[in-house]
Each structure stands twice: as structure tokens, then as C-alpha cells.
Design a protein around this motif. Structure first.
Motif, PDB file in Angstrom:
ATOM      1  N   MET A  81     140.880 -13.126  53.444  1.00  0.00           N
ATOM      2  CA  MET A  81     140.671 -13.886  52.205  1.00  0.00           C
ATOM      3  C   MET A  81     141.942 -14.192  51.424  1.00  0.00           C
ATOM      4  N   THR A  82     142.999 -13.425  51.657  1.00  0.00           N
ATOM      5  CA  THR A  82     144.164 -13.562  50.771  1.00  0.00           C
ATOM      6  C   THR A  82     144.706 -14.993  50.768  1.00  0.00           C
ATOM      7  N   GLU A 113     138.075 -10.338  68.062  1.00  0.00           N
ATOM      8  CA  GLU A 113     138.662  -9.113  68.597  1.00  0.00           C
ATOM      9  C   GLU A 113     137.694  -8.512  69.602  1.00  0.00           C
ATOM     10  N   GLN A 125     134.063  -8.279  54.287  1.00  0.00           N
ATOM     11  CA  GLN A 125     135.073  -7.588  53.479  1.00  0.00           C
ATOM     12  C   GLN A 125     134.731  -7.722  52.012  1.00  0.00           C
ATOM     13  N   GLY A 281     142.830  -1.961  53.635  1.00  0.00           N
ATOM     14  CA  GLY A 281     144.280  -2.095  53.712  1.00  0.00           C
ATOM     15  C   GLY A 281     144.731  -3.165  52.747  1.00  0.00           C
ATOM     16  N   ALA A 303     141.822  -5.446  51.009  1.00  0.00           N
ATOM     17  CA  ALA A 303     140.471  -5.773  51.463  1.00  0.00           C
ATOM     18  C   ALA A 303     139.927  -4.607  52.270  1.00  0.00           C
ATOM     19  N   ALA A 304     138.595  -4.444  52.222  1.00  0.00           N
ATOM     20  CA  ALA A 304     137.949  -3.309  52.890  1.00  0.00           C
ATOM     21  C   ALA A 304     136.827  -3.811  53.793  1.00  0.00           C
TER      22      ALA A 304
HETATM   23  P1  HAM Z   1     143.244  -6.222  57.169  1.00  0.00           P
HETATM   24  O1  HAM Z   1     143.886  -4.881  57.320  1.00  0.00           O
HETATM   25  O2  HAM Z   1     143.411  -7.191  58.284  1.00  0.00           O
HETATM   26  O3  HAM Z   1     143.761  -6.821  55.808  1.00  0.00           O
HETATM   27  O4  HAM Z   1     141.690  -6.022  56.940  1.00  0.00           O
HETATM   28  C1  HAM Z   1     141.198  -5.209  55.904  1.00  0.00           C
HETATM   29  C2  HAM Z   1     140.040  -4.356  56.396  1.00  0.00           C
HETATM   30  O5  HAM Z   1     139.031  -5.184  56.988  1.00  0.00           O
HETATM   31  C3  HAM Z   1     140.394  -3.371  57.502  1.00  0.00           C
HETATM   32  O6  HAM Z   1     140.962  -2.195  56.967  1.00  0.00           O
HETATM   33  C4  HAM Z   1     139.042  -3.113  58.113  1.00  0.00           C
HETATM   34  O7  HAM Z   1     138.327  -2.151  57.359  1.00  0.00           O
HETATM   35  C5  HAM Z   1     138.348  -4.452  57.974  1.00  0.00           C
HETATM   36  N1  HAM Z   1     138.379  -5.180  59.267  1.00  0.00           N
HETATM   37  C6  HAM Z   1     139.394  -5.902  59.770  1.00  0.00           C
HETATM   38  N2  HAM Z   1     139.054  -6.430  60.966  1.00  0.00           N
HETATM   39  C7  HAM Z   1     137.788  -6.023  61.223  1.00  0.00           C
HETATM   40  C8  HAM Z   1     136.853  -6.232  62.294  1.00  0.00           C
HETATM   41  N3  HAM Z   1     137.159  -6.987  63.347  1.00  0.00           N
HETATM   42  N4  HAM Z   1     135.627  -5.652  62.198  1.00  0.00           N
HETATM   43  C9  HAM Z   1     135.294  -4.904  61.132  1.00  0.00           C
HETATM   44  N5  HAM Z   1     136.129  -4.674  60.089  1.00  0.00           N
HETATM   45  C10 HAM Z   1     137.350  -5.222  60.127  1.00  0.00           C
HETATM   46  C11 HAM Z   1     143.393  -8.035  55.297  1.00  0.00           C
HETATM   47  O8  HAM Z   1     142.453  -8.677  55.697  1.00  0.00           O
HETATM   48  C12 HAM Z   1     144.195  -8.453  54.102  1.00  0.00           C
HETATM   49  N6  HAM Z   1     143.711  -9.768  53.657  1.00  0.00           N
HETATM   50  C13 HAM Z   1     144.066  -7.418  52.998  1.00  0.00           C
HETATM   51  C14 HAM Z   1     144.819  -7.801  51.766  1.00  0.00           C
HETATM   52  C15 HAM Z   1     144.309  -8.377  50.665  1.00  0.00           C
HETATM   53  N7  HAM Z   1     146.120  -7.666  51.584  1.00  0.00           N
HETATM   54  C16 HAM Z   1     146.424  -8.146  50.375  1.00  0.00           C
HETATM   55  N8  HAM Z   1     145.337  -8.591  49.815  1.00  0.00           N
END
Ligand code: HAM
Length: 428
Positions: A81-82, A113, A125, A281, A303-304
Motif C-alpha cells: 500500500m505504501t 509467491e 494487510q 514490517g 503494514a501487517a
Molecule cells: P512487507 O514486509 O512486504 O511490507 O509486508 C508487510 C507484512 O505483510 C508482512 O510482515 C506479512 O505479515 C504480510 N505479508 C507479506 N506478504 C504476504 C503474503 N504473501 N501472505 C501473507 N502475508 C503477507 C510492506 O508491504 C510495506 N508496504 C510495509 C510498509 C508500510 N513500510 C512502510 N510503510
């Protein structure tokens, strides 16, 4: 038979209360910190993510759902989303309305993935972005909000990892040191890490392969090469977290998989969800807004992953929800001997009363498939109804309705023309 696409899943009615519960806590915590919700489209022009997240990242190079639409525009389902929030921030000049925008979101995301426990191709998220301030207190606020949400969900087995990636200049200097360190060890790295050596050297720290990890164990640490400002900001983050009682570990190998980060980065890890252990993260991205065409403006966010969080809650048995219930189940009896109404008319009368209850915000339901009275009562119990309202039988012939409280078995009769009294009784 057509099934859901690999890596996607249905959220069934039996699970939905857990999602409502989570979403409510998320909204309460964000609103408590004065964040406002933003909703952006599910798809964007591909260039936004390619430029925002970085061409060399796994997300952009391997995982995006990208296609040409009918007008030959390259479209991508949002993988995060960022970049989308920043696009909206610039497009609507949100920075001119107020100097600091505190935004939050809850939304589906898409990444191709390899599916496994806690990893999906469509996942959800929640997250927040604060755009317009360099204050490290906002970095700490992101960590605090995520931690508060996890605590309110009853999660215990958590580790907060923090790091600072510094500013590009200090990072470049560090990368040179890392290249120097690895120059005579490059041949011992795995193929994937050798590729990263050329394209994105910091990501070698992300390798899960033991031989790589063994080499990286002795590598110089970015944290030792930080510029003065990044160091001070990182100290403030640590000081604040200590003051508000959030335990953390500094993990200098935490480099994150998106290119836009500067200074603070963090993740919260659960030991209860297997290999996909990152519940959330985030970090600071002071150059992204400019990179995407806006005025130089600092930002920070996180994002979580909601599926992962619910999995952690399940594995930790962290919360129990009472079974969902409705207020009133209306049960149709045979019309009494002196009732002038036919069965069909009685049914219509019952549905009219249900409509009146529902208009008064009393949740109600009744039988639409001609079940016997016994089966209707079974349904009322299954739905965990608080009351059963009987319509028909001798009472109805006398112009009355019988209301039964299923918790204590008490029964009361009411004039059929006085639904308001029934409403007051149910509301008590
Ligand atoms: P990201 O670490 O890619 O960061 O994703 C954040 C969270 O989304 C991960 O810690 C995980 O819990 C969840 N996630 C990611 N990929 C998957 C998947 N394939 N299936 C299930 N859960 C998943 C971001 O997305 C950045 N936009 C975070 C951010 C916001 N940084 C700054 N602002």
C-alpha cells in the motif's frame, strides 16, 4: 469443478467474527493515535510499484500480478500500500491541507509467491503511513501501534526487531565495506546471494541458507557505519520504546525487502506461526515521495499481514469469542381454531413483525423453508437466539404473542398490536 485460485482463500461465515474482531481493534488503535482511513483502488499503473518498491526487489521482479488491460495499459494488482498511499497523497495534494498526514488502511494485497502456511497470493494487510515529519517519535509510534494491536489480541510470543539503514550516502559507504569484506568469499556464497552481491548486496543478509549465514555472521554491520543524524534518531526510537515498556532487539541484519527505506526499519516476529514469522514490517522512507514525483517530504509507516496474525492468535489460543447470536427468532405455530387467518396470512403477519423488530435494530430471523415447530426451535438454539417469539396457536387467537427468554425459560405474553412493548422487553 472450478476451485479458488491457488494461494487465495475464502473467508467463510464461520471465521468472519475473528476478522471483525481484529478489524475493530485495528480501527480503535489507529483512531486512538489520530490516524484517518484512506482507501485506494485495488489496481494501479505498474510503473508506480516498479518505481516505488524498486525494480530489483523480489516483489517487482517476481511476484506482481501484472497485465495489459484492453487499452494496453500495464496494470498491477497492488502488492503493498505504501506506493499507492503516496500516489494518492501527491495526486490530491494532501500535504497542502495539513503538514502531517496520518493515514491508515485495511486492504487486500496480491503477490504471486509460493503459497504456504501464513503466505498467500491474495492476503490482507492493515497498516499506517505518517507523511510529513522526520520525527523519530513517529517511527516509534508505528512500532507502538503495531505492538498495542498485538497485545490487545492477546499475543505474547513476540519479538520486536529494529534496525537503522541510515541515509543513502552512509549506506553506500557501508555497501563498499561489505563488498570489500565479501570480495574473497563471493565464490562460497549461494547462487542467489551471488546475484544479490551485484544487484542488492544488503539482501544477502536475508538469505535463509546456513552457509550464507555463516559467512555473513562476521560481516561488518551497517549500524556501525550510520551517519550522525540516523544514529541520533535511532537512539530516540530506542529511548522511547524503553520508556513505554516495549521490549525490542536491535537486529542489524534486518534489511527489509523493499528499496524505499531510509533510517529506521522494524519487524514484529511471532514464534507461533512457523517460517512465515513476520507479523508486520515497516520503516522510514524519506525519499519515496520525491521519487514518485512529489515535493521532498519524509514518511514512515508499517503494514501487517492479517492472515498471519489470526494464525498466530489461533496457535497461541490468544482470544475466545462468544458465539454469535441474534436477538429474536420468530416461530410460527399452527393458526389457533378461532383464528381467522390462513397459514399463509399468518406467515405474512410474522414477517411483518420481524420487519418491525429489524427496523428497531432488534436482530431477528424466521423460517423460510416450511420447517416444523420443533425444527424451528432447534434453529433458534443453533442461532443462539436470546428470545423466541411465538406467533399462532391459542395465544394468537386471543390476540396475543408469546415471548420466551431462552436463557432463563421465562415466558411473557404481549398484545399482538403492541410490538413496542416486546421491543422494550428484548432491549432490557
Ligand atoms: P512487507 O514486509 O512486504 O511490507 O509486508 C508487510 C507484512 O505483510 C508482512 O510482515 C506479512 O505479515 C504480510 N505479508 C507479506 N506478504 C504476504 C503474503 N504473501 N501472505 C501473507 N502475508 C503477507 C510492506 O508491504 C510495506 N508496504 C510495509 C510498509 C508500510 N513500510 C512502510 N510503510
Amino acid at each position: 469443478m472450478i476451485k479458488a485460485v491457488t494461494g487465495t482463500k475464502d473467508i467463510l461465515p464461520s471465521e468472519i467474527n475473528r476478522w471483525y474482531y481484529l478489524e475493530n481493534i485495528v480501527k480503535e488503535v489507529f483512531i486512538n493515535f489520530n490516524y484517518k482511513e484512506i482507501r485506494t483502488p485495488v489496481f494501479e499503473e505498474t510503473a508506480l510499484f516498479a518505481r516505488g518498491i524498486g525494480e530489483e526487489t523480489d516483489i517487482v521482479s517476481k511476484e506482481m500480478y501484472t497485465f495489459l488491460d484492453r487499452s494496453e495499459t500495464s496494470i498491477t494488482l497492488k502488492p503493498e500500500m505504501t506506493a499507492a498511499v503516496v500516489r494518492a497523497y501527491i495526486e490530491h495534494s494532501l500535504g497542502t491541507l495539513q503538514p502531517l498526514n496520518k493515514l491508515f488502511y485495511i486492504s487486500p494485497m496480491f503477490r504471486q509467491e509460493r503459497p504456504q502456511a501464513g503466505r498467500f497470493r491474495q492476503f490482507h494487510q492493515f497498516g499506517a503511513e505518517a507523511i510529513g515529519s522526520t520525527s523519530p517519535l513517529l517511527d516509534a509510534e508505528m512500532i507502538e501501534m503495531s505492538y498495542n494491536i498485538f497485545k490487545r489480541l492477546g499475543l505474547k510470543d513476540l519479538v520486536v526487531k529494529i534496525n537503522s539503514l541510515g541515509v543513502p550516502q552512509s549506506r553506500e559507504e557501508y555497501k563498499n565495506k561489505l563488498r570489500e569484506f565479501l570480495s574473497d568469499k563471493k565464490d562460497m556464497l549461494t547462487e542467489e546471494s551471488r546475484k544479490r552481491f551485484d544487484k542488492n548486496i544488503l539482501r544477502i543478509f536475508d538469505s535463509k541458507i546456513e552457509s550464507d549465514q555463516k559467512i555473513m555472521k562476521d560481516a561488518p554491520l551497517l549500524i556501525d557505519y550510520l551517519d550522525e543524524e540516523s544514529k541520533n534518531d535511532f537512539d530516540t526510537v530506542k529511548e522511547y520504546l524503553t520508556k513505554v515498556g516495549i521490549p525490542f532487539v536491535v537486529d542489524s541484519a534486518l534489511v527489509r525487502g523493499l528499496d524505499y527505506y531510509t533510517k529506521t526499519t522494524f519487524e514484529v516476529i511471532s514464534n507461533k506461526v512457523g517460517s512465515q514469522s513476520a507479523l508486520c514490517g515497516g520503516g522510514r522512507y524519506d525519499l519515496l515521495i520525491e521519487e514518485l514525483g512529489g515535493k521532498p517530504t519524509p514518511g514512515v509507516g508499517f503494514a501487517a499481514g492479517m492472515e498471519r496474525i489470526l494464525l498466530a492468535c489461533e496457535n497461541e489460543n490468544s482470544f475466545a469469542l462468544s458465539a454469535p447470536s441474534i436477538d429474536v427468532y420468530l416461530v410460527k405455530l399452527q393458526p389457533g381454531p378461532e383464528t381467522a387467518l390462513s397459514a399463509g396470512k399468518l406467515e405474512l403477519e410474522l414477517s411483518r413483525i420481524a420487519s418491525e423488530l429489524r427496523s428497531n435494530n432488534i436482530s431477528s430471523d424466521y423460517d423460510y423453508i416450511g420447517r416444523s415447530m420443533k425444527a424451528q426451535m432447534r434453529e433458534a438454539n443453533k442461532l443462539n437466539a436470546k428470545y423466541v417469539l411465538f406467533i399462532g396457536g391459542d395465544e394468537y387467537s386471543r390476540g396475543e404473542l408469546l415471548l420466551k427468554n431462552l436463557a432463563d425459560g421465562q415466558q411473557k405474553t404481549f398484545s399482538k398490536d403492541d410490538i413496542n412493548r416486546i421491543i422494550s422487553e428484548v432491549r432490557q
